[in-house]
Design a protein around this motif. Structure first.
Motif, PDB file in Angstrom:
ATOM      1  N   ALA A  67      -2.874  -2.449  -5.596  1.00 39.75           N
ATOM      2  CA  ALA A  67      -3.264  -1.578  -4.478  1.00 39.75           C
ATOM      3  C   ALA A  67      -4.760  -1.290  -4.508  1.00 39.75           C
ATOM      4  O   ALA A  67      -5.433  -1.304  -3.465  1.00 39.75           O
ATOM      5  CB  ALA A  67      -2.465  -0.277  -4.530  1.00 39.75           C
ATOM      6  N   HIS A 115      -6.991   3.295   2.671  1.00 38.40           N
ATOM      7  CA  HIS A 115      -5.810   3.530   1.828  1.00 38.40           C
ATOM      8  C   HIS A 115      -4.911   2.303   1.892  1.00 38.40           C
ATOM      9  O   HIS A 115      -4.537   1.876   2.978  1.00 38.40           O
ATOM     10  CB  HIS A 115      -5.018   4.743   2.325  1.00 38.40           C
ATOM     11  CG  HIS A 115      -5.752   6.027   2.209  1.00 38.40           C
ATOM     12  ND1 HIS A 115      -5.676   6.819   1.098  1.00 38.40           N
ATOM     13  CD2 HIS A 115      -6.599   6.667   3.065  1.00 38.40           C
ATOM     14  CE1 HIS A 115      -6.430   7.888   1.275  1.00 38.40           C
ATOM     15  NE2 HIS A 115      -6.999   7.817   2.467  1.00 38.40           N
ATOM     16  N   ARG A 117      -1.259   1.233   0.561  1.00 35.89           N
ATOM     17  CA  ARG A 117      -0.034   1.769  -0.032  1.00 35.89           C
ATOM     18  C   ARG A 117       0.919   0.605  -0.310  1.00 35.89           C
ATOM     19  O   ARG A 117       1.202  -0.180   0.589  1.00 35.89           O
ATOM     20  CB  ARG A 117       0.611   2.778   0.907  1.00 35.89           C
ATOM     21  CG  ARG A 117       1.829   3.423   0.359  1.00 35.89           C
ATOM     22  CD  ARG A 117       2.369   4.466   1.359  1.00 35.89           C
ATOM     23  NE  ARG A 117       3.136   5.460   0.696  1.00 35.89           N
ATOM     24  CZ  ARG A 117       2.675   6.478   0.014  1.00 35.89           C
ATOM     25  NH1 ARG A 117       1.389   6.644  -0.121  1.00 35.89           N
ATOM     26  NH2 ARG A 117       3.481   7.344  -0.550  1.00 35.89           N
ATOM     27  N   GLU A 137      -0.589   4.000  -4.461  1.00 38.48           N
ATOM     28  CA  GLU A 137      -1.659   3.943  -3.472  1.00 38.48           C
ATOM     29  C   GLU A 137      -2.994   3.675  -4.136  1.00 38.48           C
ATOM     30  O   GLU A 137      -3.259   4.154  -5.235  1.00 38.48           O
ATOM     31  CB  GLU A 137      -1.719   5.283  -2.726  1.00 38.48           C
ATOM     32  CG  GLU A 137      -2.633   5.287  -1.542  1.00 38.48           C
ATOM     33  CD  GLU A 137      -2.530   6.578  -0.775  1.00 38.48           C
ATOM     34  OE1 GLU A 137      -3.563   7.272  -0.697  1.00 38.48           O
ATOM     35  OE2 GLU A 137      -1.437   6.886  -0.272  1.00 38.48           O
ATOM     36  N   ARG A 139      -7.306   3.504  -3.112  1.00 41.03           N
ATOM     37  CA  ARG A 139      -8.287   3.940  -2.113  1.00 41.03           C
ATOM     38  C   ARG A 139      -9.656   3.357  -2.432  1.00 41.03           C
ATOM     39  O   ARG A 139      -9.995   3.172  -3.591  1.00 41.03           O
ATOM     40  CB  ARG A 139      -8.407   5.456  -2.108  1.00 41.03           C
ATOM     41  CG  ARG A 139      -7.236   6.136  -1.537  1.00 41.03           C
ATOM     42  CD  ARG A 139      -7.396   7.644  -1.607  1.00 41.03           C
ATOM     43  NE  ARG A 139      -6.162   8.113  -2.215  1.00 41.03           N
ATOM     44  CZ  ARG A 139      -6.082   8.951  -3.217  1.00 41.03           C
ATOM     45  NH1 ARG A 139      -7.137   9.458  -3.724  1.00 41.03           N
ATOM     46  NH2 ARG A 139      -4.933   9.295  -3.707  1.00 41.03           N
TER      47      ARG A 139
END
Length: 146
Positions: A67, A115, A117, A137, A139
């Protein structure tokens, strides 16, 4: 010639018999035969639980890494959030193959944060068996918004 005869057996009192039975019960003869299977089952169960916990932690860490890598890829100049989600799915497929059902989604916030996910189904009993869901998640800040 004299024939040897055994001395007559004396009858034991009930208290003497109880003492003899008590002595036999207090000895530990044969205790290892009964203790080993009980202890072995506990040790095997603990080992299997540790292996399962390690498998779940490894899967979670790998999904988090995918992620984050997807978010960083989407944050590059010229990339879209969808590119980051595709990158995360590709990384998961490379690491786990088709055995892990994972889906990545990406969106960009108004402040420029991307983001990514990842939702996946991971096995709860060994590599097979009933599955549980896990969602992580990643970022990153979009380079174009800086």
């Amino acid at each position: 010639m004299r024939e040897a005869t055994a001395p007559p057996r004396r009858r034991q009192s009930s208290s003497a018999r109880l003492r003899r039975v008590g002595r036999r019960l207090r000895t530990e003869d044969g205790a290892a035969v009964a203790e080993f299977p009980m202890v072995a089952v506990l040790i095997i169960m603990i080992a299997l639980l540790l292996i399962q916990a390690a498998l779940i932690v490894h899967t979670r860490n790998t999904l988090v890494d995918a992620a984050i890598q997807g978010a960083h890829h989407a944050a590059l100049v010229g990339s879209t959030p969808q590119d980051g989600a595709e990158r995360a799915e590709r990384l998961i497929e490379e690491r786990f193959g088709d055995g892990l059902e994972a889906e990545a989604t990406a969106n960009q916030e108004a402040d420029g944060t991307i983001h990514v996910r990842v939702s996946a189904t991971l096995p709860l009993v060994g590599l097979f068996g009933p599955g549980g869901s896990l969602s992580v998640e990643g970022r990153a800040l979009d380079e174009e918004s800086i």
